[in-house]
Design a protein around this motif. Structure first.
Motif, mmCIF file in Angstrom:
data_model
loop_
_atom_site.group_PDB
_atom_site.id
_atom_site.type_symbol
_atom_site.label_atom_id
_atom_site.label_comp_id
_atom_site.label_asym_id
_atom_site.label_seq_id
_atom_site.Cartn_x
_atom_site.Cartn_y
_atom_site.Cartn_z
ATOM 1 N N SER A 153 -4.711 0.577 -11.049
ATOM 2 C CA SER A 153 -4.827 -0.741 -11.131
ATOM 3 C C SER A 153 -4.713 -0.903 -9.415
ATOM 4 N N ASP A 154 -5.028 -1.716 -9.167
ATOM 5 C CA ASP A 154 -5.071 -2.707 -7.595
ATOM 6 C C ASP A 154 -3.632 -2.447 -7.535
ATOM 7 N N GLN A 155 -2.980 -3.043 -8.326
ATOM 8 C CA GLN A 155 -1.525 -3.215 -8.673
ATOM 9 C C GLN A 155 -0.494 -2.478 -8.269
ATOM 10 N N MET A 156 -0.629 -1.326 -8.575
ATOM 11 C CA MET A 156 -0.355 -0.402 -8.247
ATOM 12 C C MET A 156 -0.064 0.192 -6.621
ATOM 13 N N ILE A 157 -1.838 1.093 -6.702
ATOM 14 C CA ILE A 157 -2.065 2.076 -5.866
ATOM 15 C C ILE A 157 -2.870 1.375 -5.350
ATOM 16 N N GLY A 158 -3.181 -0.020 -4.531
ATOM 17 C CA GLY A 158 -3.682 -1.136 -4.266
ATOM 18 C C GLY A 158 -3.805 -0.596 -2.640
ATOM 19 N N PRO A 159 -3.226 -1.223 -1.748
ATOM 20 C CA PRO A 159 -3.176 -1.371 -0.140
ATOM 21 C C PRO A 159 -1.792 -2.110 0.121
ATOM 22 N N ASP A 160 -1.400 -2.705 -1.080
ATOM 23 C CA ASP A 160 -0.493 -3.574 -1.075
ATOM 24 C C ASP A 160 -0.086 -3.259 -2.086
ATOM 25 N N GLY A 161 -0.162 -2.396 -2.942
ATOM 26 C CA GLY A 161 0.864 -2.096 -4.200
ATOM 27 C C GLY A 161 2.217 -1.133 -4.095
ATOM 28 N N PRO A 162 3.307 -1.087 -4.704
ATOM 29 C CA PRO A 162 4.421 -0.286 -4.008
ATOM 30 C C PRO A 162 3.947 0.373 -3.830
ATOM 31 N N LEU A 163 3.156 1.526 -4.438
ATOM 32 C CA LEU A 163 3.142 3.618 -4.367
ATOM 33 C C LEU A 163 2.870 3.232 -2.189
ATOM 34 N N VAL A 164 2.004 2.446 -1.386
ATOM 35 C CA VAL A 164 1.681 2.478 -0.964
ATOM 36 C C VAL A 164 2.898 1.913 0.539
ATOM 37 N N ALA A 165 3.673 1.002 -0.110
ATOM 38 C CA ALA A 165 5.171 0.432 0.465
ATOM 39 C C ALA A 165 6.019 1.545 0.481
ATOM 40 N N TYR A 166 5.679 2.877 -0.460
ATOM 41 C CA TYR A 166 6.799 3.636 -0.915
ATOM 42 C C TYR A 166 6.038 4.510 0.537
ATOM 43 N N GLY A 167 4.705 4.971 1.015
ATOM 44 C CA GLY A 167 4.419 5.375 1.594
ATOM 45 C C GLY A 167 3.055 6.232 1.218
ATOM 46 N N LEU A 168 2.494 6.241 0.108
ATOM 47 C CA LEU A 168 1.377 6.522 -0.518
ATOM 48 C C LEU A 168 0.077 6.450 0.798
ATOM 49 N N VAL A 169 -1.248 7.443 0.921
ATOM 50 C CA VAL A 169 -1.891 6.869 1.447
ATOM 51 C C VAL A 169 -3.175 6.679 0.871
#
Length: 342
Positions: A309-325
């Motif tokens: 879901s974008d909630q996790m892997i979207g641009p504003d999600g926590p994974l992107v905040a951690y460092g995922l591109v």
């Protein structure tokens, strides 16, 4: 008659195996890449908060290669449901899975990452070329026009523009997907650009032997293999202030107050250079799921939907905040579509 008996026994085996899986375990089991481990941990904890009726998944790490070995052991409650991987599954691994009954393998791409070369933050700036890294770490190098075993001791012997540090590089062990991507994308490129590839061919080796030689690291202590996770490499970089280590971009960004990143072929690793494919050591990140377990392990399908879901892997999600591109909007939607189609 004998044929009917065989099919009846096979039916009973499958029936009771399904019962055994459904009843023996009510918690998702995951293993694999140490690169993806922090992302999966974030998702698992958020999943537990969002879905109170399901237990938080159990996640272990140990590298993509070791994860695929565990994943391909077979179907059943004593085998894992998901393997996290920092590189695609290999044909040999897929064949091993198939031979052990794991025939329905679902691949999902969660985004992108970069492999970076990092030093202690108090060190000089580094601009490395592929051939610099190959000549520092490769088992065989060309010196004065001749192919020989690698005895180069310092970086400035390779390139006068580099610091006079003694060569010490912490490299992921062979069970890690990061190591495989490093070999395929950088060591092979450096082998070509340094002239070692042509020299190895001229020595009479066949293509397969040349490929093996180009990937091979020196064994004299200059390339130090790290079998554990990035935290071990980080601790060594902090203590040995003239060493270099291979990390993920996300790990570096979360420790940028103590580390410095090197550019490769004049490209600095960043979300932009990785998403555009300009940085040499960019790579997609995956997880693989056993299709046979989707209807057997409580919460498995919901966990996958939640992860994608974008909630996790979207641009504003926590994974992107951690460092995922993040992947593009279309790529992310494609992954969700793949789950719905099967």
């Amino acid at each position: 008659m004998r044929g009917r008996r065989f099919f009846f026994i096979a039916y009973l085996f499958i029936f009771f195996m399904r019962i055994e899986i459904a009843c023996a375990r009510d918690q998702i089991q995951i293993s694999g890449s140490s690169t993806i481990f922090p992302y999966a941990k974030i998702v698992a904890e958020a999943f537990g908060e969002a879905y109170h009726s399901y237990k938080i998944p159990v996640i272990e790490t140990g590298g993509s290669g070791a994860g695929f070995q565990e994943f391909c052991r077979g179907i059943g409650s004593n085998t894992i449901d998901i393997v996290n991987a920092s590189r695609p599954i290999k044909p040999g691994e897929r064949q091993s899975c198939f031979q052990n009954g794991v025939k329905d393998i679902r691949e999902f791409r969660i985004g992108y990452d970069g492999i970076i070369f990092s030093t202690n933050i108090n060190g000089p700036d580094w601009n490395l070329r592929s051939e610099d890294i190959y000549n520092a770490l490769g088992a065989y190098v060309v010196m004065n026009g001749h192919l020989q075993a690698n005895f180069i001791k310092s970086w400035n012997e390779i390139n006068p523009h580099l610091p006079p540090w003694a060569i010490t590089v912490y490299v992921p062990g062979e069970k890690h997907g990061t190591r495989e991507v490093f070999e395929e994308k950088l060591m092979l490129d450096g082998c070509h650009t340094s002239g070692a590839f042509d020299a190895l061919k001229a020595s009479g080796l066949d293509d397969k032997a040349v490929d093996v030689a180009c990937r091979s690291l020196r064994k004299d202590g200059k390339a130090v293999e790290i079998d554990s996770d990035y935290s071990e490499t980080f601790s060594r970089l902090v203590s040995n202030k003239t060493s270099m280590g291979i990390l993920s971009l996300a790990y570096y960004e979360n420790n940028a107050d103590r580390l410095k990143v090197a550019s490769i072929n004049a490209i600095v690793p960043s979300e932009v250079t990785i998403s555009e494919g300009r940085y040499l050591l960019s790579r997609p990140l995956f997880f693989y799921v056993k299709g046979a377990h989707l209807s057997m392990i409580p919460g498995l399908k919901e966990y996958i939907e939640f992860f994608l879901s974008d909630q996790m892997i979207g641009p504003d999600g926590p994974l992107v905040a951690y460092g995922l591109v993040p992947a593009s909007d279309n790529e992310r939607e494609l992954q969700r579509t793949l789950l719905k189609k099967k």
